[in-house]
Design a protein around this motif. Structure first.
Motif, PDB file in Angstrom:
ATOM      1  N   ASN A 114      40.935   2.930  62.513  1.00 28.52           N
ATOM      2  CA  ASN A 114      40.725   4.382  62.413  1.00 28.52           C
ATOM      3  C   ASN A 114      41.754   5.127  63.273  1.00 28.52           C
ATOM      4  N   ILE A 115      42.029   4.589  64.439  1.00 23.58           N
ATOM      5  CA  ILE A 115      43.018   5.202  65.333  1.00 23.58           C
ATOM      6  C   ILE A 115      44.428   5.120  64.715  1.00 23.58           C
ATOM      7  N   GLN A 116      44.735   3.989  64.088  1.00 23.58           N
ATOM      8  CA  GLN A 116      46.042   3.860  63.411  1.00 23.58           C
ATOM      9  C   GLN A 116      46.202   4.947  62.360  1.00 23.58           C
ATOM     10  N   GLN A 117      45.123   5.171  61.618  1.00 21.83           N
ATOM     11  CA  GLN A 117      45.159   6.205  60.574  1.00 21.83           C
ATOM     12  C   GLN A 117      45.332   7.587  61.213  1.00 21.83           C
ATOM     13  N   PHE A 118      44.626   7.810  62.315  1.00 22.51           N
ATOM     14  CA  PHE A 118      44.745   9.074  63.063  1.00 22.51           C
ATOM     15  C   PHE A 118      46.200   9.297  63.481  1.00 22.51           C
ATOM     16  N   ALA A 119      46.826   8.239  64.007  1.00 22.90           N
ATOM     17  CA  ALA A 119      48.222   8.349  64.456  1.00 22.90           C
ATOM     18  C   ALA A 119      49.140   8.663  63.277  1.00 22.90           C
ATOM     19  N   GLU A 120      48.885   8.007  62.143  1.00 23.64           N
ATOM     20  CA  GLU A 120      49.697   8.288  60.941  1.00 23.64           C
ATOM     21  C   GLU A 120      49.518   9.721  60.479  1.00 23.64           C
ATOM     22  N   ASP A 121      48.270  10.198  60.522  1.00 23.48           N
ATOM     23  CA  ASP A 121      47.987  11.577  60.097  1.00 23.48           C
ATOM     24  C   ASP A 121      48.718  12.586  60.986  1.00 23.48           C
ATOM     25  N   VAL A 122      48.738  12.301  62.293  1.00 20.75           N
ATOM     26  CA  VAL A 122      49.412  13.215  63.222  1.00 20.75           C
ATOM     27  C   VAL A 122      50.919  13.210  62.947  1.00 20.75           C
ATOM     28  N   ALA A 123      51.476  12.015  62.753  1.00 20.55           N
ATOM     29  CA  ALA A 123      52.921  11.916  62.488  1.00 20.55           C
ATOM     30  C   ALA A 123      53.278  12.684  61.216  1.00 20.55           C
ATOM     31  N   GLU A 124      52.424  12.539  60.214  1.00 22.71           N
ATOM     32  CA  GLU A 124      52.713  13.197  58.945  1.00 22.71           C
ATOM     33  C   GLU A 124      52.586  14.715  59.080  1.00 22.71           C
ATOM     34  N   ALA A 125      51.510  15.154  59.703  1.00 23.01           N
ATOM     35  CA  ALA A 125      51.267  16.598  59.815  1.00 23.01           C
ATOM     36  C   ALA A 125      52.315  17.285  60.680  1.00 23.01           C
ATOM     37  N   THR A 126      52.951  16.535  61.584  1.00 19.31           N
ATOM     38  CA  THR A 126      53.964  17.143  62.458  1.00 19.31           C
ATOM     39  C   THR A 126      55.384  16.802  61.981  1.00 19.31           C
ATOM     40  N   ASP A 127      55.499  16.256  60.800  1.00 18.59           N
ATOM     41  CA  ASP A 127      56.814  15.866  60.268  1.00 18.59           C
ATOM     42  C   ASP A 127      57.549  14.930  61.210  1.00 18.59           C
ATOM     43  N   GLY A 128      56.806  14.031  61.787  1.00 12.70           N
ATOM     44  CA  GLY A 128      57.406  13.089  62.733  1.00 12.70           C
ATOM     45  C   GLY A 128      57.673  13.688  64.105  1.00 12.70           C
ATOM     46  N   GLY A 129      57.211  14.900  64.339  1.00 12.94           N
ATOM     47  CA  GLY A 129      57.440  15.560  65.630  1.00 12.94           C
ATOM     48  C   GLY A 129      56.632  14.946  66.758  1.00 12.94           C
ATOM     49  N   LEU A 130      55.498  14.326  66.427  1.00 12.77           N
ATOM     50  CA  LEU A 130      54.677  13.658  67.440  1.00 12.77           C
ATOM     51  C   LEU A 130      54.302  12.278  66.919  1.00 12.77           C
ATOM     52  N   GLU A 131      54.903  11.260  67.552  1.00 12.83           N
ATOM     53  CA  GLU A 131      54.651   9.866  67.155  1.00 12.83           C
ATOM     54  C   GLU A 131      53.731   9.230  68.180  1.00 12.83           C
ATOM     55  N   ILE A 132      52.585   8.745  67.722  1.00 16.90           N
ATOM     56  CA  ILE A 132      51.660   8.062  68.633  1.00 16.90           C
ATOM     57  C   ILE A 132      51.748   6.561  68.368  1.00 16.90           C
ATOM     58  N   THR A 133      52.084   5.798  69.409  1.00 16.88           N
ATOM     59  CA  THR A 133      52.160   4.336  69.277  1.00 16.88           C
ATOM     60  C   THR A 133      50.900   3.731  69.886  1.00 16.88           C
ATOM     61  N   VAL A 134      50.141   3.020  69.049  1.00 18.96           N
ATOM     62  CA  VAL A 134      48.876   2.441  69.501  1.00 18.96           C
ATOM     63  C   VAL A 134      49.128   1.073  70.147  1.00 18.96           C
ATOM     64  N   HIS A 135      48.653   0.909  71.375  1.00 15.74           N
ATOM     65  CA  HIS A 135      48.741  -0.382  72.080  1.00 15.74           C
ATOM     66  C   HIS A 135      47.325  -0.929  72.180  1.00 15.74           C
ATOM     67  N   SER A 136      46.950  -1.788  71.233  1.00 14.64           N
ATOM     68  CA  SER A 136      45.562  -2.226  71.110  1.00 14.64           C
ATOM     69  C   SER A 136      45.249  -3.378  72.069  1.00 14.64           C
ATOM     70  N   ALA A 137      43.964  -3.748  72.081  1.00 10.77           N
ATOM     71  CA  ALA A 137      43.494  -4.944  72.799  1.00 10.77           C
ATOM     72  C   ALA A 137      43.867  -4.961  74.287  1.00 10.77           C
ATOM     73  N   GLY A 138      43.906  -3.789  74.894  1.00 10.93           N
ATOM     74  CA  GLY A 138      44.194  -3.731  76.328  1.00 10.93           C
ATOM     75  C   GLY A 138      45.602  -4.166  76.686  1.00 10.93           C
ATOM     76  N   SER A 139      46.550  -4.080  75.713  1.00  9.48           N
ATOM     77  CA  SER A 139      47.892  -4.620  75.971  1.00  9.48           C
ATOM     78  C   SER A 139      48.745  -3.723  76.863  1.00  9.48           C
ATOM     79  N   LEU A 140      48.448  -2.434  76.914  1.00  4.51           N
ATOM     80  CA  LEU A 140      49.225  -1.541  77.787  1.00  4.51           C
ATOM     81  C   LEU A 140      48.484  -1.326  79.114  1.00  4.51           C
ATOM     82  N   PHE A 141      47.216  -0.966  79.015  1.00  2.00           N
ATOM     83  CA  PHE A 141      46.324  -0.894  80.179  1.00  2.00           C
ATOM     84  C   PHE A 141      45.035  -1.602  79.809  1.00  2.00           C
ATOM     85  N   ALA A 142      44.468  -2.348  80.761  1.00  2.00           N
ATOM     86  CA  ALA A 142      43.188  -3.018  80.514  1.00  2.00           C
ATOM     87  C   ALA A 142      42.092  -1.956  80.408  1.00  2.00           C
TER      88      ALA A 142
END
Ligand code: PCA
Length: 326
Positions: A42-70
């Motif tokens: 669901n979050i991946q889809q949210f990130a795609e929706d934001v990228a699309e709605a902003t014409d790529g102006g805001l790219e959200i990169t999802v770091h799942s499974a505690g890979s960036l912060f626990a």
């Protein structure tokens, strides 16, 4: 001769014009759960929706499974602006304020309808508590109902006495204690190893987490208590949100509202499909016995009382609003 270190104003303006539109903003988003989990999808889809709605102006990169912060660090990393946005299990913040734990009390709200009513009743207060820390709530989505996974059938809480019971927040620790079991905090990614090495013998979680951790490898009975629906929430650092151009802010808020609706639907649909997967993989699914149901509802009543004591007037107001919403 004078050396000009700075370009004249017209030159600077010309350079800015040549550079074209502002560079895209890139946001890292830490989340606790794996890629196969519906919350992450669901979050991946949210990130795609934001990228699309902003014409790529805001790219959200999802770091799942505690890979960036626990998981235990995600909220503070967003508060401190180390990550602009992140996801956490709301009730993991119970140590900061009991309001965050309102969705983790057995049988206070155990259906999607009740859960929705409870969320509507508690959301303004959750938002207020987060706002006081410079955080903005974007949306929250529940896990399917929480049910018991064991090696042997469970007829009553006596069958769990002395068992090492996997916990994921303060409420599951308290529940384990009240059942006479011994709680141990384990993140979802560590569940299979915790069972394999004998650190835990039993757990209570959703069919989703049962499937993502392949519970059939280390348990054989699923007792369908569906006792509560704890929520994940997506939060954003308020000043970083406010530093975005208005159209990007609007795109985020719109995508968040859609993610909330979509997430609740995904969650509801998962309850059945993931229970079917547990069964297909050989787990025995059974309804709780009358004795177990009675014992658990008594424990739920105790935990509700304890929570109300802890949460004081604010807690009473939330429960009152919840009952009005039902
Ligand atoms: N899965 C998460 C939280 C609740 C759930 O269903 C977990 O087991 O940690």
């Amino acid at each position: 001769m004078t050396i000009r270190l700075l370009p004249s104003l017209p030159v600077a303006l010309a350079c800015a014009a040549l550079a074209g539109p502002a560079a895209a903003a890139e946001w890292d988003m830490p989340t606790p759960y794996g890629d196969s989990v519906f919350h992450t999808q669901n979050i991946q889809q949210f990130a795609e929706d934001v990228a699309e709605a902003t014409d790529g102006g805001l790219e959200i990169t999802v770091h799942s499974a505690g890979s960036l912060f626990a998981h235990p660090e995600i909220k503070d990393s967003v508060r401190r602006g180390l990550a602009p946005i992140g996801e956490v299990l709301m009730s993991r913040l119970a140590n900061e304020d009991p309001i965050f734990a309102v969705d983790s009390i057995p049988f206070l709200a155990s259906s999607y309808e009740e859960s929705r009513a409870l969320w509507e009743a508690s959301r303004p207060m959750v938002e207020e508590k987060l706002a006081a820390q410079g955080l903005t709530l974007l949306y929250a989505v529940p896990w399917p109902g929480q049910s018991i996974y064991t090696q042997e059938p469970v007829e009553s809480t006596e069958d769990l006495e002395g068992a090492s019971f996997r916990a994921y927040n303060a409420a599951t620790e308290r529940l384990a204690q009240l059942m006479g079991a011994v709680p141990t905090q384990i993140e979802t990614g560590d569940i299979p190893t915790a069972f394999a090495t004998g650190r835990v013998d039993a757990m209570i979680t959703s069919p989703s987490t049962g499937v993502s951790s392949q519970a059939w490898d280390f348990t054989s009975h699923y007792t369908d208590t569906q006792a509560w629906l704890p929520k994940n929430m997506v939060i954003v650092n308020t000043s970083m949100l406010e530093s975005l151009p208005e159209d990007q802010r609007e795109a985020i808020m719109e995508a968040a509202a859609e993610a909330e609706t979509r997430g609740w639907e995904m969650s509801r649909a998962e309850t059945e499909t993931k229970m079917a997967t547990l069964e297909e993989n050989g787990m025995t699914i059974s309804a709780p016995s009358e004795t177990l149901s009675e014992q658990l509802s008594e424990i739920g009543a105790t935990m509700t009382e304890e929570w109300l004591e802890d949460a004081g007037a604010e807690g009473a107001a939330v429960v009152e609003a919840y009952e009005e919403n039902l």
